[in-house]
Motif scaffolding. Structure first.
Motif, short mmCIF file in Angstrom:
data_model
loop_
_atom_site.label_atom_id
_atom_site.label_comp_id
_atom_site.label_asym_id
_atom_site.label_seq_id
_atom_site.Cartn_x
_atom_site.Cartn_y
_atom_site.Cartn_z
N MET A 1 29.36 38.60 42.03
CA MET A 1 29.11 37.47 42.64
C MET A 1 30.19 36.49 42.25
SD MET A 1 26.07 37.17 44.17
CE MET A 1 26.72 38.91 44.55
N ASP A 2 31.24 36.97 41.22
CA ASP A 2 32.41 36.17 41.06
C ASP A 2 33.09 36.53 42.25
OD1 ASP A 2 31.67 34.85 38.69
OD2 ASP A 2 32.66 36.58 37.46
N SER A 3 33.37 37.57 42.74
CA SER A 3 34.11 38.16 43.67
C SER A 3 33.82 37.20 44.94
CB SER A 3 34.15 39.69 44.09
OG SER A 3 34.59 40.32 42.95
N LEU A 4 32.61 37.17 45.28
CA LEU A 4 32.07 36.31 46.34
C LEU A 4 32.47 34.84 46.31
CD1 LEU A 4 30.74 35.73 48.93
CD2 LEU A 4 28.34 35.91 47.81
N MET A 5 32.26 34.16 45.14
CA MET A 5 32.42 32.72 44.94
C MET A 5 34.13 32.64 45.19
SD MET A 5 29.78 31.44 42.11
CE MET A 5 29.90 32.60 40.88
N ALA A 6 34.91 33.61 44.49
CA ALA A 6 36.09 33.64 44.80
C ALA A 6 36.74 33.44 46.29
CB ALA A 6 37.02 34.81 44.08
N SER A 7 35.84 34.28 47.05
CA SER A 7 35.92 34.05 48.56
C SER A 7 35.71 32.76 49.28
CB SER A 7 35.35 35.06 49.33
OG SER A 7 35.79 36.50 49.08
N ILE A 8 34.42 32.08 48.70
CA ILE A 8 34.06 30.98 49.06
C ILE A 8 35.14 29.93 48.52
CG2 ILE A 8 32.38 29.06 48.71
CD1 ILE A 8 30.28 31.49 48.23
N ARG A 9 35.56 30.06 47.54
CA ARG A 9 36.49 28.95 46.95
C ARG A 9 37.90 28.88 47.82
NH1 ARG A 9 32.70 28.17 43.96
NH2 ARG A 9 32.68 27.50 41.67
N LEU A 10 38.26 30.32 48.23
CA LEU A 10 39.33 30.36 48.98
C LEU A 10 39.36 29.83 50.22
CD1 LEU A 10 42.06 32.21 49.67
CD2 LEU A 10 40.68 33.85 50.66
N TRP A 11 38.33 29.99 51.14
CA TRP A 11 38.27 29.33 52.44
C TRP A 11 37.75 27.86 52.31
CZ3 TRP A 11 41.54 31.75 55.05
CH2 TRP A 11 41.79 33.10 54.85
N THR A 12 37.62 27.18 51.11
CA THR A 12 37.38 26.06 51.17
C THR A 12 38.58 25.28 50.49
OG1 THR A 12 35.84 26.50 49.25
CG2 THR A 12 34.84 26.07 51.33
N GLY A 13 39.67 26.00 50.53
CA GLY A 13 40.99 25.19 50.05
C GLY A 13 40.99 25.18 48.49
N ARG A 14 40.28 25.93 47.72
CA ARG A 14 40.30 25.84 46.20
C ARG A 14 41.00 26.92 45.61
NH1 ARG A 14 34.08 24.07 45.10
NH2 ARG A 14 33.99 25.37 47.14
N PHE A 15 42.41 27.13 45.82
CA PHE A 15 43.08 28.47 45.54
C PHE A 15 43.23 28.58 44.05
CE2 PHE A 15 44.98 26.58 49.46
CZ PHE A 15 44.16 27.17 50.28
N SER A 16 43.35 27.81 43.38
CA SER A 16 43.33 27.95 41.91
C SER A 16 42.13 28.70 41.21
CB SER A 16 43.71 27.07 40.96
OG SER A 16 45.09 26.45 41.55
N GLU A 17 41.01 28.12 41.77
CA GLU A 17 39.66 28.36 41.12
C GLU A 17 39.33 30.00 41.83
OE1 GLU A 17 36.32 25.62 42.21
OE2 GLU A 17 37.88 24.21 42.10
N ALA A 18 39.94 30.18 42.97
CA ALA A 18 39.73 31.67 43.63
C ALA A 18 40.53 32.58 43.02
CB ALA A 18 40.07 31.75 45.30
N GLU A 19 41.58 32.08 42.48
CA GLU A 19 42.48 32.98 41.52
C GLU A 19 41.75 33.45 40.29
OE1 GLU A 19 45.35 34.42 39.00
OE2 GLU A 19 44.44 32.59 38.95
N GLU A 20 41.29 32.34 39.73
CA GLU A 20 40.55 32.44 38.44
C GLU A 20 39.30 33.19 38.60
OE1 GLU A 20 38.61 29.88 34.95
OE2 GLU A 20 39.82 28.87 36.45
N LEU A 21 38.59 32.98 39.55
CA LEU A 21 37.25 33.89 39.63
C LEU A 21 37.67 35.29 40.08
CD1 LEU A 21 35.43 31.16 41.61
CD2 LEU A 21 34.40 32.36 39.36
N SER A 22 38.45 35.48 40.74
CA SER A 22 38.90 37.00 41.23
C SER A 22 39.49 37.59 40.13
CB SER A 22 40.07 36.91 42.64
OG SER A 22 41.13 36.33 42.17
N ARG A 23 40.26 36.96 39.47
CA ARG A 23 40.80 37.83 38.10
C ARG A 23 39.73 38.00 37.14
NH1 ARG A 23 42.95 34.37 34.36
NH2 ARG A 23 43.53 33.10 35.90
N ARG A 24 38.77 37.35 36.99
CA ARG A 24 37.57 37.63 36.23
C ARG A 24 36.89 38.66 36.52
NH1 ARG A 24 33.65 32.58 34.52
NH2 ARG A 24 32.56 33.21 36.58
N ALA A 25 36.67 38.85 37.81
CA ALA A 25 35.60 39.66 38.63
C ALA A 25 36.62 41.05 38.43
CB ALA A 25 35.51 39.64 40.17
#
Length: 416
Positions: A148-172
């Motif tokens: 789910m962290d991976s999915l939320m990273a994708s959502i953050r990515l395509w809504t322009g929240r790249f730092s959050e996407a990077e952090e979530l994907s790193r945690r996943a």
């Protein structure tokens, strides 16, 4: 290890048929079908799961039937039929709820969150993913929260929240590495690569791309690793690499009988980046699931090929679609500007300014460099060949758009 899983489960099915143990056979058939979902044939998966389904129904094995429905939803999802996938997942989660099986329900709802993400229903997808993650943490699970962290990273990515996407994907990614789960690692790398590009961390993105490719052959025909790498290559402006990877991804998806629409669109974008818009348009003709992404690439290819009316029509379809991403809109406006240059210069400049504004508000380093360079080339006549922080593929796109606007559209490919 799909080959070993396929061999062992086939042996299990054969042995259980001779033992006439239908309850265990239904379980083995269900698992055997699921193997085909991850890199085999979706047609074989559907056939095997249908036999398991009939057997579970005759035995009134509700738990097994719930899992089979979840597996069948995977088949529908990868085939591109999200409506059928959602129908099967709703049925599956309902059965699990009736049984009080929170883990099973989490698996069904977790996949449903991915379905809604691919339908670009980002808010619905995030709400589901957050709920599934909370339940999984309560149950002490490790895999589901990371997914789910991976999915939320994708959502953050395509809504322009790249730092959050990077952090979530790193945690996943950390979680999946601890579990030694290669499928999970790929799922985490997919949004991570794109977030790193958007943050301007290109070398890290390329290292992640190489890691994804190093695992691609482990998944048979499953094209997810190669697709993620192809999209990242195109985002970086590595046109030749995007074409090569896009062709491999499409080949694998067709071999698996999965939907090849997204692979075709990424391949078409790569073809634009190597200066071959005609082949890009031919590739896009076979896209069976139109999306803002496909329309954006159609706009770019049409503008480069000197078909301004088609470019404007496709671009406008993107900018009026609420589900389009910032990058879809940037590409669309740049393509429209090229198409409008010879007939409506003020409107062309307005579209370029909007592309720059969209890219700047999102904060995507690659999109910012692309939109600024496009504006300089089309409005000011600046040669963008030596612009830093802009991949050669994107420079070739801009050159093609400028040439087309001047009445000399690109034809054929160039070396890259």
């Amino acid at each position: 290890d799909l080959d070993t899983a396929r061999t062992e489960l086939t042996a299990s099915v054969d042995l259980l048929r001779t033992l006439d143990d239908e309850r265990e056979l239904a379980t083995s058939l269900s698992d055997r079908g699921f193997v085909e979902v991850f890199g085999g044939s979706l047609e074989d998966a559907d056939r095997i799961l249908a036999e398991a389904e009939a057997m579970a129904e005759s035995l009134d094995d509700r738990r097994r039937l719930a899992w089979i429905r979840q597996h069948q939803a995977w088949v529908a999802f990868l085939s591109g039929d999200t409506a059928l996938a959602e129908e099967r997942l709703t049925a599956s989660s309902g059965m699990f709820d009736d049984l009080g099986d929170r883990t099973g329900s989490g698996w069904a709802l977790g996949l449903l969150a991915y379905v809604r993400f691919f339908e670009r229903r980002f808010a619905d997808a995030e709400e589901l993913a957050s709920s599934v993650r909370r339940d999984a943490v309560e149950l002490g699970e490790l895999w589901a929260p990371a997914m789910m962290d991976s999915l939320m990273a994708s959502i953050r990515l395509w809504t322009g929240r790249f730092s959050e996407a990077e952090e979530l994907s790193r945690r996943a990614l950390t979680g999946f590495r601890e579990l030694n789960d290669r499928f999970g690692i790929i799922q985490a790398l997919a949004p991570r690569m794109r977030a790193l590009v958007a943050l301007g961390r290109d070398q890290e993105a390329e290292r992640s791309l190489e890691e994804a490719l190093s695992m691609a052959d482990s998944f048979g025909h499953l094209a997810i690793p190669t697709m993620a790498a192809a999209g990242t290559a195109a985002h970086l402006g590595l046109g030749a690499r995007a074409v090569t990877l896009g062709e491999v991804a499409l080949e694998r998806m067709l071999a698996m009988h999965a939907s090849g629409s997204e692979a075709r669109v990424t391949l078409a974008l790569g073809l634009c980046q190597v200066g071959d818009p005609d082949r890009a348009l031919a590739t896009l003709l076979d896209v069976t699931e139109p999306s803002p992404y496909s329309q954006a690439v159609t706009a770019i290819a049409s503008a480069m090929a000197g078909i301004p009316d088609d470019a404007i029509r496709a671009a406008d379809a993107v900018t009026t679609d609420d589900t389009s991403t910032y990058l879809d809109r940037v590409l669309a406006d740049i393509a429209a500007a090229s198409a409008l240059t010879s007939t409506d210069t003020p409107l062309a400049i307005e579209r370029l300014e909007r592309a720059r504004r969209t890219a700047t508000e999102a904060g995507d380093a690659a999109a910012i460099a692309l939109s600024r360079s496009a504006s300089q080339a089309m409005d000011e006549g600046v040669d963008v060949g030596r612009v830093e922080h802009l991949g050669d593929g994107w420079k070739r796109v801009i050159a093609g758009l400028v040439s087309a606007a001047a009445g000399t559209p690109a034809t054929g490919s160039t070396t890259s």
